[in-house]
Enzyme design. Structure first.
Site, PDB file in Angstrom:
ATOM      1  N   PRO A   2       0.676  -1.376  -0.099  1.00  0.00           N
ATOM      2  CA  PRO A   2      -0.011   0.023   0.010  1.00  0.00           C
ATOM      3  C   PRO A   2       0.733   1.323   0.088  1.00  0.00           C
ATOM      4  CG  PRO A   2      -0.584  -1.431   1.788  1.00  0.00           C
ATOM      5  CD  PRO A   2       0.747  -1.752   1.277  1.00  0.00           C
ATOM      6  N   GLU A   3       0.866   2.109  -1.043  1.00  0.00           N
ATOM      7  CA  GLU A   3       1.147   3.528  -1.173  1.00  0.00           C
ATOM      8  C   GLU A   3      -0.269   4.073  -1.741  1.00  0.00           C
ATOM      9  OE1 GLU A   3       4.896   4.884  -2.444  1.00  0.00           O
ATOM     10  OE2 GLU A   3       5.844   2.685  -2.115  1.00  0.00           O
ATOM     11  N   LYS A  59      -2.370   8.304   2.312  1.00  0.00           N
ATOM     12  CA  LYS A  59      -2.668   6.811   2.349  1.00  0.00           C
ATOM     13  C   LYS A  59      -3.725   6.480   3.354  1.00  0.00           C
ATOM     14  CE  LYS A  59       2.549   6.546   1.985  1.00  0.00           C
ATOM     15  NZ  LYS A  59       3.716   6.356   2.903  1.00  0.00           N
ATOM     16  N   ARG A 250      14.875   4.587   4.908  1.00  0.00           N
ATOM     17  CA  ARG A 250      14.344   3.544   4.059  1.00  0.00           C
ATOM     18  C   ARG A 250      15.525   3.266   2.971  1.00  0.00           C
ATOM     19  NH1 ARG A 250       9.042   2.880   4.971  1.00  0.00           N
ATOM     20  NH2 ARG A 250       9.683   0.698   4.575  1.00  0.00           N
TER      21      ARG A 250
END
Length: 261
Positions: A2-3, A59, A250
DNA sequence: AGCATTGTTTCACA
DNA sequence: TTGTGAAACAATGC
């Protein structure tokens, strides 16, 4: 998964298939996914309500009910929305011939017998009443030129960290950030405040285009550079090595030739 | 065994 | 006080 693109597809699925239906029962027994609610709180508030509309910002997603509280749903790192057993976005089924466990963390059962399910292999998704959206920046697919310049083009943090900051711009995650910066040929390590107006305008258009393209094609994994995000990967445009480092917490990949050393 | 993972929140530190 | 980065969170896959 999910983005922003996956969340938008989930929202559209709910809009298409779940609106107007009446909630007959709620399984809110996963106390981590439903935190800080106690078990039964969502059930008490939602049972008997009808789903009226489905919304999204970045989101974050939420569903309005007729006269009741809104229901906030977040897909976290691995969540999907399933309505009557049709998965949003990802057509793959659970395990060919296997009896894989099903990770249903939150379920609305409708009066007609169907279901809306938050299916989440990990448990980082959320289901909450009246979610607080106050900290979110403008949606990455909608933000205007001036707001983008003002919000993104400042600070000493790396550009990638800046566009992934949900309070600055809502919806860009790790993969979409790498894809957009690669398309814009911008170095993810550059301080966000070092970009000039033209670079910011270009980046905004690229982010919007990459986002819409990902929505249309099924998700962020359909990006052109995503398959090359691996050690010893090469740039699909020029063939140079993909560089790798941790940026903004990240793992980040970028073209060592076109996006700076 | 160890490391990595498409997200968010919390905490430590400058 | 503000901004930044690491760690924690849960669970799984390589």
């Amino acid at each position: 998964m999910p983005e922003l693109p996956e969340v938008e597809r989930a929202r559209a699925l709910i809009e298409r298939r779940a609106l107007g239906r009446e909630i007959a029962a709620v399984d809110d027994t996963d106390t981590y996914v439903c935190r800080p609610h106690a078990p039964g709180e969502l059930a008490e508030a939602l049972t008997g309500r009808r789903l009226v509309s489905a919304h999204r910002q970045g989101k974050a997603m939420w569903i309005e009910t007729d006269g009741g509280p809104s229901l906030g749903l977040h897909l976290g790192m691995a969540g999907r929305i399933v309505v009557d057993d049709a998965a949003a976005g990802d057509p793959k089924r659970d395990g060919p011939g296997g009896h894989r466990p099903v990770w249903d963390r939150f379920t609305l059962t409708f009066a007609d017998g169907g279901h809306l399910i938050l299916r989440d292999k990990r448990r980082l998704g959320r289901a909450v009443l009246d979610p607080d959206l106050g900290g979110l920046g403008p949606d990455a697919a909608e933000i205007g030129r001036d707001a983008f310049r003002e919000r993104v083009g400042r600070g000493e943090a790396p550009l990638k960290a800046r566009i992934m900051d949900q309070g600055v711009l809502a919806g860009v995650g790790n993969l979409l950030a790498d894809e957009a910066l690669w398309r814009a040929r911008l170095d993810p390590r550059r301080p966000a405040g070092s970009l000039d107006a033209d670079e910011l305008d270009h980046l905004r258009r690229v982010i919007r285009a990459a986002t819409r393209r990902a929505i249309a094609r099924g998700g962020v994994h359909t990006g052109d550079v995503i398959p090359h995000r691996r050690r010893d990967g090469v740039c699909p445009r020029c063939g140079a090595d993909m560089a790798r480092a941790t940026i903004g917490g990240r793992t980040t990949y970028w073209c060592s030739a076109e996006q700076g050393g």
